[in-house]
Design a protein around this motif. Sequence first.
Motif, PDB file in Angstrom:
ATOM      1  N   GLU A 196       0.727  -1.149  -0.050  1.00 20.57           N
ATOM      2  CA  GLU A 196       0.049   0.008   0.034  1.00 20.57           C
ATOM      3  C   GLU A 196       0.851   1.302  -0.025  1.00 20.57           C
ATOM      4  O   GLU A 196       0.136   2.067  -0.374  1.00 20.57           O
ATOM      5  N   ARG A 197       1.953   1.214   0.498  1.00 25.58           N
ATOM      6  CA  ARG A 197       2.974   2.427   0.435  1.00 25.58           C
ATOM      7  C   ARG A 197       4.058   2.399  -0.418  1.00 25.58           C
ATOM      8  O   ARG A 197       5.037   3.224  -0.188  1.00 25.58           O
ATOM      9  N   ALA A 198       4.127   1.219  -1.211  1.00 19.71           N
ATOM     10  CA  ALA A 198       5.248   0.986  -1.807  1.00 19.71           C
ATOM     11  C   ALA A 198       5.794   2.112  -2.781  1.00 19.71           C
ATOM     12  O   ALA A 198       6.921   2.481  -3.020  1.00 19.71           O
ATOM     13  N   VAL A 199       4.602   2.472  -3.678  1.00 19.09           N
ATOM     14  CA  VAL A 199       4.785   3.534  -4.867  1.00 19.09           C
ATOM     15  C   VAL A 199       5.337   4.849  -4.058  1.00 19.09           C
ATOM     16  O   VAL A 199       6.038   5.483  -4.794  1.00 19.09           O
ATOM     17  N   GLN A 200       4.690   5.304  -3.136  1.00 10.88           N
ATOM     18  CA  GLN A 200       5.017   6.292  -2.159  1.00 10.88           C
ATOM     19  C   GLN A 200       6.553   6.260  -1.862  1.00 10.88           C
ATOM     20  O   GLN A 200       7.081   7.210  -2.059  1.00 10.88           O
ATOM     21  N   HIS A 201       6.952   5.127  -1.439  1.00  8.38           N
ATOM     22  CA  HIS A 201       8.262   4.932  -1.158  1.00  8.38           C
ATOM     23  C   HIS A 201       9.279   5.161  -2.483  1.00  8.38           C
ATOM     24  O   HIS A 201      10.382   5.786  -2.339  1.00  8.38           O
ATOM     25  N   VAL A 202       8.872   4.818  -3.430  1.00  9.32           N
ATOM     26  CA  VAL A 202       9.600   4.836  -4.534  1.00  9.32           C
ATOM     27  C   VAL A 202       9.551   6.343  -4.992  1.00  9.32           C
ATOM     28  O   VAL A 202      10.808   6.943  -5.385  1.00  9.32           O
ATOM     29  N   ALA A 203       8.723   7.184  -4.969  1.00 10.76           N
ATOM     30  CA  ALA A 203       8.323   8.562  -5.250  1.00 10.76           C
ATOM     31  C   ALA A 203       9.458   9.416  -4.318  1.00 10.76           C
ATOM     32  O   ALA A 203      10.200  10.142  -4.597  1.00 10.76           O
ATOM     33  N   ASP A 204       9.554   9.027  -3.085  1.00  5.57           N
ATOM     34  CA  ASP A 204      10.381   9.520  -2.161  1.00  5.57           C
ATOM     35  C   ASP A 204      11.880   9.444  -2.239  1.00  5.57           C
ATOM     36  O   ASP A 204      12.588  10.427  -2.182  1.00  5.57           O
ATOM     37  N   VAL A 205      12.235   7.874  -2.630  1.00  7.67           N
ATOM     38  CA  VAL A 205      13.503   7.832  -2.797  1.00  7.67           C
ATOM     39  C   VAL A 205      13.898   8.475  -4.153  1.00  7.67           C
ATOM     40  O   VAL A 205      15.233   8.943  -4.178  1.00  7.67           O
ATOM     41  N   TYR A 206      13.316   8.632  -5.032  1.00  6.09           N
ATOM     42  CA  TYR A 206      13.850   9.154  -6.439  1.00  6.09           C
ATOM     43  C   TYR A 206      13.924  10.575  -6.200  1.00  6.09           C
ATOM     44  O   TYR A 206      14.920  11.212  -6.547  1.00  6.09           O
ATOM     45  N   ARG A 207      12.948  11.307  -5.651  1.00  2.07           N
ATOM     46  CA  ARG A 207      13.210  12.604  -5.059  1.00  2.07           C
ATOM     47  C   ARG A 207      14.481  12.913  -4.372  1.00  2.07           C
ATOM     48  O   ARG A 207      15.082  13.860  -4.716  1.00  2.07           O
ATOM     49  N   GLN A 208      14.870  11.984  -3.386  1.00  2.00           N
ATOM     50  CA  GLN A 208      16.034  12.225  -2.622  1.00  2.00           C
ATOM     51  C   GLN A 208      17.342  12.127  -3.442  1.00  2.00           C
ATOM     52  O   GLN A 208      18.130  12.776  -3.374  1.00  2.00           O
ATOM     53  N   MET A 209      17.204  11.123  -4.431  1.00  4.02           N
ATOM     54  CA  MET A 209      18.420  11.030  -5.427  1.00  4.02           C
ATOM     55  C   MET A 209      18.492  12.109  -6.440  1.00  4.02           C
ATOM     56  O   MET A 209      19.627  12.416  -6.747  1.00  4.02           O
ATOM     57  N   LYS A 210      17.369  12.664  -6.698  1.00  2.00           N
ATOM     58  CA  LYS A 210      17.555  13.725  -7.608  1.00  2.00           C
ATOM     59  C   LYS A 210      18.110  15.006  -6.857  1.00  2.00           C
ATOM     60  O   LYS A 210      19.046  15.777  -7.412  1.00  2.00           O
ATOM     61  N   THR A 211      17.865  14.991  -5.579  1.00  2.00           N
ATOM     62  CA  THR A 211      18.513  16.172  -4.788  1.00  2.00           C
ATOM     63  C   THR A 211      20.010  15.803  -4.334  1.00  2.00           C
ATOM     64  O   THR A 211      20.690  16.654  -4.469  1.00  2.00           O
ATOM     65  N   ARG A 212      20.243  14.489  -4.187  1.00  2.00           N
ATOM     66  CA  ARG A 212      21.463  14.191  -3.948  1.00  2.00           C
ATOM     67  C   ARG A 212      22.425  14.331  -4.897  1.00  2.00           C
ATOM     68  O   ARG A 212      23.823  14.665  -4.794  1.00  2.00           O
ATOM     69  N   PHE A 213      21.991  14.284  -6.459  1.00  2.00           N
ATOM     70  CA  PHE A 213      22.837  14.184  -7.654  1.00  2.00           C
ATOM     71  C   PHE A 213      22.181  15.324  -8.455  1.00  2.00           C
ATOM     72  O   PHE A 213      21.590  14.996  -9.608  1.00  2.00           O
ATOM     73  N   PRO A 214      22.280  16.540  -7.921  1.00  2.00           N
ATOM     74  CA  PRO A 214      21.693  17.614  -8.870  1.00  2.00           C
ATOM     75  C   PRO A 214      22.344  17.559 -10.447  1.00  2.00           C
ATOM     76  O   PRO A 214      23.390  17.356 -10.650  1.00  2.00           O
ATOM     77  N   GLY A 215      21.477  17.822 -11.350  1.00  2.00           N
ATOM     78  CA  GLY A 215      22.005  18.106 -12.741  1.00  2.00           C
ATOM     79  C   GLY A 215      22.222  16.438 -13.333  1.00  2.00           C
ATOM     80  O   GLY A 215      22.825  16.645 -14.319  1.00  2.00           O
ATOM     81  N   LYS A 216      22.162  15.440 -12.770  1.00  2.00           N
ATOM     82  CA  LYS A 216      22.526  14.068 -13.209  1.00  2.00           C
ATOM     83  C   LYS A 216      21.349  13.479 -13.581  1.00  2.00           C
ATOM     84  O   LYS A 216      20.400  13.383 -13.028  1.00  2.00           O
ATOM     85  N   SER A 217      21.145  12.889 -14.670  1.00  2.00           N
ATOM     86  CA  SER A 217      19.938  12.045 -14.963  1.00  2.00           C
ATOM     87  C   SER A 217      19.880  10.896 -14.190  1.00  2.00           C
ATOM     88  O   SER A 217      20.821  10.349 -14.103  1.00  2.00           O
TER      89      SER A 217
END
Length: 547
Positions: free
Chosen positions: A215-236
């Motif tokens: 039930e929470r899995a996709v929200q977890h994916v979204a949170d992790v993806y957002r975190q990774m985008k913040t940690r590696f700015p400018g990187k696809s």
Amino acid sequence: MPPHTSYARFARPLAWILLAAAAVFGAGYWWLLGRPVNLPDSPTAKIACVSYAPFRLKGETPFDLNAFIPPERIDADLKALSTRFDCVRTYSMGQGLGAVPDIAGRYGMKVLMGIWLGRDPVANEREIKLGIEAARRDHDNLRGIVVGNEVILRGELSEKALAAYIARVNEATDVPVTYADVWEFWLKHPALAKVTDYLTIHILPYWEDEPVSPERAVQHVADVYRQMKTRFPGKSIMIGETGWPSQGRTRRDASASLVNEARYLREFLDYAATVDMPYNVIEAFDQPWKRDLEGTVGGYWGIFDVDAKPKFAMTGPVVEEPRWTWAIGAGGAGAVLFLLVGAVRRRWHGLSGWLSLVLAGFAAGTALAAHARLLALACRNTLEWAVGIGIGAVALFTALSLSRTIAARLASPINPAAVAPRPGERRILGIVWSGVFTPQRFFWMFVLTLYGILMVFNGRYRDFPVGLFALPCIGFLLLAVLRTREEALMPLVEERLLAVWLVLLGAAVVVQENGANLVSWGWLVLNLALAVPVLVAWYRAREVRAA
């Protein structure tokens, strides 16, 4: 009033409640598996990219260095996949997979071409060479090159050695080059981002160190993806693997089921449609060989089964087990079998004994159906089938043996002299045994303790064989409930020791699962059902001796 009479007033109703509950639970469990579950529809049946490995038939495995998948098989697979996927991801260049980019191009598909890396430098060099050749030959069909898959996670290469391999491939081609690993390992090795054109991260909520419920899995994916985008700015950043297993053990509240796989994929595609995010789903076909690595669950991540048939639709309700009625039929067959066996040397009169056999037989049949289903999902070879069938037959024999005595005691006043031989001591295989059915009870206590040790100390990939152990555990609990206080004999010291271990091991499994895994609670109940009567008999026998 005789001492056993007041005890019988409590014991007999409790035994009937336990018998009825077991039968109702068996029917209810299978009925629920057969109910259609309403899920949100997917916005599309098309998926951007999917992991592709052709090793889905019996005996096929990439660990067989001589294995070779002919181009005709790959062609047939990709032709079918092209109707739903725009891209496939591969993991290695050997065993015929080097033909994938060329064949995929015929059907308008792109390829995330994988180069497998490990400890063997010779094998690594061969993969690198094949990968560079394919990049030049099939350049236009490639979306990217994945140099190494989770090799840091497996501890098979250092960051420095991996970076060198990535740099070599990057210098040899203008196809975008990446490395794929679980998202946490990118955080631990951020320097790898400097030698890759983009990051490929794996987000598998089921396999997280702290498993995430469906039930929470996709929200977890979204949170992790957002975190990774913040940690590696400018990187696809691409999600290189995400998905959910359709079968296997439950990890805390992350339940592996067909319904949950459909739920996850539908919800993930809905999320993916709202963000600018390249992604790849794991995987196209179920891979039975992965059960060697990850237990039952490893073989059931496919969107299609081993016969290349879709496991579920992308719209409408989903049924976990369409064949659930056969399990109800197994319950009926169990009831008939128990009646036939009970008719031999019958030691009671009236309907109570027959009714108890019907309930016990139905419950046993549905439990064995669950065991048979687990065998069908988990067994990898003839030996495992033989062991599974053999131990199931022993469980059935134990249940049949217990059912006749239980039926006699429910049909007649509890009187050991009338319904059963008075327990005494006897020597079997050089061991002094006491009480009714003690050798069988000792066997099941030993087997359950042994499996419990494996569950506690190496249980990540082990299933909960609840259906198998339900027969002896519930059967011996019923027998213990129907024994009189006069029959309380001192259990063997080995049984006392095993009983203590069963309680501790069952509780330890629940603790390991953070109390979130309902199956682990059922496992604890079975441990207690077998252990508590022994501990109670031990306590009572000590009271008698003290008196």
